[in-house]
Structure formats: C-alpha cells, structure tokens
Scaffold this motif. Structure first.
Motif, PDB file in Angstrom:
ATOM      1  N   SER A 125       1.154  -1.132  -0.274  1.00  0.00           N
ATOM      2  CA  SER A 125       0.210   0.111   0.427  1.00  0.00           C
ATOM      3  C   SER A 125       1.136   1.100  -0.356  1.00  0.00           C
ATOM      4  O   SER A 125       2.031   1.484   0.464  1.00  0.00           O
ATOM      5  N   ILE A 126       0.415   2.040  -0.804  1.00  0.00           N
ATOM      6  CA  ILE A 126       1.230   3.434  -0.042  1.00  0.00           C
ATOM      7  C   ILE A 126       1.305   4.363   0.494  1.00  0.00           C
ATOM      8  O   ILE A 126       0.681   3.992   0.866  1.00  0.00           O
ATOM      9  N   GLY A 127       2.295   4.478   0.976  1.00  0.00           N
ATOM     10  CA  GLY A 127       2.945   5.141   2.360  1.00  0.00           C
ATOM     11  C   GLY A 127       3.149   6.524   2.152  1.00  0.00           C
ATOM     12  O   GLY A 127       4.217   6.434   0.559  1.00  0.00           O
ATOM     13  N   PHE A 128       3.720   6.968   3.108  1.00  0.00           N
ATOM     14  CA  PHE A 128       4.251   9.010   3.203  1.00  0.00           C
ATOM     15  C   PHE A 128       4.673   8.573   4.656  1.00  0.00           C
ATOM     16  O   PHE A 128       3.709   8.975   5.612  1.00  0.00           O
ATOM     17  N   ALA A 132       3.926  13.860   8.838  1.00  0.00           N
ATOM     18  CA  ALA A 132       3.272  13.838   7.647  1.00  0.00           C
ATOM     19  C   ALA A 132       1.961  14.401   6.968  1.00  0.00           C
ATOM     20  O   ALA A 132       1.984  14.457   5.477  1.00  0.00           O
ATOM     21  N   ARG A 133       1.039  13.976   7.695  1.00  0.00           N
ATOM     22  CA  ARG A 133      -0.322  14.454   6.988  1.00  0.00           C
ATOM     23  C   ARG A 133      -0.058  16.124   6.371  1.00  0.00           C
ATOM     24  O   ARG A 133      -0.353  16.859   5.670  1.00  0.00           O
ATOM     25  N   ARG A 134       0.668  17.047   7.637  1.00  0.00           N
ATOM     26  CA  ARG A 134       1.642  18.920   6.956  1.00  0.00           C
ATOM     27  C   ARG A 134       2.184  18.549   5.762  1.00  0.00           C
ATOM     28  O   ARG A 134       1.238  19.324   4.140  1.00  0.00           O
ATOM     29  N   ARG A 135       2.812  17.626   5.533  1.00  0.00           N
ATOM     30  CA  ARG A 135       3.368  17.363   4.487  1.00  0.00           C
ATOM     31  C   ARG A 135       3.338  17.045   2.785  1.00  0.00           C
ATOM     32  O   ARG A 135       2.853  17.355   2.108  1.00  0.00           O
ATOM     33  N   LEU A 136       2.520  16.122   3.648  1.00  0.00           N
ATOM     34  CA  LEU A 136       1.431  15.622   2.726  1.00  0.00           C
ATOM     35  C   LEU A 136       0.044  16.169   1.504  1.00  0.00           C
ATOM     36  O   LEU A 136      -0.221  17.150   0.453  1.00  0.00           O
ATOM     37  N   LEU A 137      -0.405  16.623   2.803  1.00  0.00           N
ATOM     38  CA  LEU A 137      -1.248  17.759   2.511  1.00  0.00           C
ATOM     39  C   LEU A 137      -1.233  19.362   1.774  1.00  0.00           C
ATOM     40  O   LEU A 137      -1.275  20.014   0.739  1.00  0.00           O
ATOM     41  N   SER A 138       0.405  19.487   1.923  1.00  0.00           N
ATOM     42  CA  SER A 138       0.474  20.590   1.253  1.00  0.00           C
ATOM     43  C   SER A 138       1.545  20.324  -0.040  1.00  0.00           C
ATOM     44  O   SER A 138       2.131  21.155  -1.067  1.00  0.00           O
ATOM     45  N   GLY A 139       1.595  19.070  -0.384  1.00  0.00           N
ATOM     46  CA  GLY A 139       2.339  18.747  -1.496  1.00  0.00           C
ATOM     47  C   GLY A 139       3.741  18.952  -1.419  1.00  0.00           C
ATOM     48  O   GLY A 139       4.202  18.991  -2.778  1.00  0.00           O
ATOM     49  N   LEU A 140       4.593  18.597  -0.131  1.00  0.00           N
ATOM     50  CA  LEU A 140       6.351  19.479  -0.282  1.00  0.00           C
ATOM     51  C   LEU A 140       6.891  17.933   0.544  1.00  0.00           C
ATOM     52  O   LEU A 140       6.187  17.415   1.519  1.00  0.00           O
TER      53      LEU A 140
END
Length: 288
Positions: free
Chosen positions: A235-238, A246-254
């Motif tokens: 499964s894809i993960g970040f 992780a949530r902040r970085r993923l949502l910001s696209g950075l």
C-alpha cells in the motif's frame, strides 16, 4: 507479521524547488536506503519494474544484487516482476544468482503489471496479456521444481530436458503472486498455493477482504495447507517522524530533501514509496 518497503526508484523533481537528482545519485541514495532499512530491522525491501522515463527500476535484480553485499538480514524482493515480458528461464537464473549472493534472502513477486509499455518494448502483443502470464508462470514454477525441465506452451519454444542453473540456496525459491483487484487472479493464486501479495493502489483495504477469502477458499479446495496461504499487502505510504508531520507535508504537496542527518540516508527521501506487510494465513491481514 513482517513489514518492509517497496520502491519504484522514482526520479521526480522536488515539487518545492524544481531541482532533480541525477539518475546515478538517485540509485546511490536508494542503496543507502536499503542499507538503512536493514540496519533498523525492516524485514524486506522490494524494487518494482517499470519501463518509463520517471522510474529507474527497469532492471530490479541488478539493484538488488548491488544491495546484497551491503546488507545482512533484510530480504530482497521484486515488487513486482512483469512476468509477461520476461523469459522465465532467465528470470529464474537471475534470482537464483541473487539468492546465492545474498545467502538465501531473495524473493520474486510476479504479476501482470499496472502498465503495458513492456509489451511493445519487448515485441509482445498486448492482446496476449493473460495467456502470456499464465504460460510463463507455469514455466517458472516448473523450473523451480525441476533442474532438468520438460515443458511446452503457447508463447515459447519447448524445453526438452535442458538444465537450468544455477540453483538457489533456498529450496524452493520464494515466488509470490502479485494481484490487483481481479477475482480471477486471487483464484489462480489459491489454486496454485502461492503466497499472495495484494497491491492496494487506491480505496479502503477492507474491500479486498472478500477477495482474500476467495483466495483462501480456493487454496483449501486445491488441498493446500492453511499456513501455505500467506497474504501480503502493498500500500502507498508517506513517511515522516510523526503522523501529524506526515499529514501536513502530504497535504501541502511538499516533501523534504534527502536528509543525511543522524541516521544517514532517510527512508522518507522525497521519493514516493510503498509500505508492505504480510502475515501468516491465520492472521486477519485484510482487517489491518
């Protein structure tokens, strides 16, 4: 339960700066990531196979062979090998050699792949998508079982007793069947008694539970022991130091640059990866 990481060795520019690594640097960084994964105790590292500009994983066994002497215990796997576009004899030889180099840590996950660019690249007809896979899987399993191979099929010249060498350290060499959401693929894995690796690219994992139940039921009908019917999930993960980060970085696209801080090459490394886990058949993997 075992946990690991799969990588497609993506070569995307940093979305924050537009800067891009060279292909050579990206490969070196990947080897550091595999080495660190071994040091921190992950169980497996898989390298995918694509034939596209944005990925550097067209020859996964070469990358895994380079990682073998740099690691001690982590298992080294394809994720997945596009079997329809491979010669099963050469594939077995390559992974048997990897198994010897790594002292028994090689695995193969075979699948039909999510993209079709390998078909024209290797002179194959995409209309033979499924029959190529079925033919070559049968040959690969025959080679695993027999040193001298007698086999005939639709898409390859027959083998009439030729020996396939070298033989791997592991007997048998682990071969998983990588599947998406096609029920027939789950049925095939169950009938063959092969370990199942479910690629969850989108959607909730729980929707795969009926398909995993189907796999196990077909495996039982075919006479395979329950502990042989192993299920894994890809499964894809970040990754980041905390869930909130992780949530902040993923949502910001950075994504962060490659960080060579306290632990050297960071597994998060601004490149997408996937988290893989698998459990024995008596674990409710699809509910996790």
């Amino acid at each position: 339960m075992q946990i690991g990481i799969d990588s497609f060795v993506a070569l995307f520019p940093d979305p924050a700066t537009g800067a891009a690594l060279s292909a050579a640097t990206r490969i070196r960084n990947l080897l550091e990531e595999i080495e660190l994964a071994d040091q921190v105790g992950l169980d497996v590292f898989g390298v995918g196979e694509h034939h596209r500009r944005e990925f550097l994983d067209s020859a996964p066994v070469v990358i895994l062979a380079a990682a073998a002497p740099r690691t001690r215990r982590i298992r080294l796997s394809s994720a997945v090998t596009v079997l329809s576009a491979e010669d099963p004899v050469r594939l077995f030889q390559n992974f048997a050699t990897l198994d010897l180099l790594s002292l028994g840590r090689a695995e193969i996950i075979v699948g039909r792949g999510s993209f079709i660019e390998a078909f024209p690249l290797f002179g194959l007809n995409v209309k033979d998508y499924d029959s190529l896979f079925a033919d070559k899987l049968d040959l690969l399993l025959t080679i695993r079982k027999n040193v001298q191979v007698h086999w005939s099929g639709r898409h390859r010249a027959p083998l009439t007793g030729q020996g396939v060498y070298p033989r791997p350290m592991q007997n048998p060499l682990p071969i998983w069947l990588g599947v998406g959401g096609t029920p027939e693929s789950f049925v095939r894995a169950g009938k063959l008694g092969l370990p199942l690796m479910v690629a969850i690219i989108g959607g909730e994992p729980r929707r795969f539970r009926p398909l995993i139940d189907l796999y196990r039921e077909e495996g039982r009908r075919a006479g395979h022991a329950a502990d042989q019917l192993i299920v894994g999930i890809h499964s894809i993960g970040f990754l980041a130091d905390t869930t909130e980060q992780a949530r902040r970085r993923l949502l910001s696209g950075l994504c962060p640059h490659h960080d060579r801080g306290r632990q050297g090459a960071r597994l998060a490394a601004y490149q997408p990866c996937a988290v893989r886990c698998h459990a024995r058949a008596n674990r409710r993997t699809a509910d996790r």
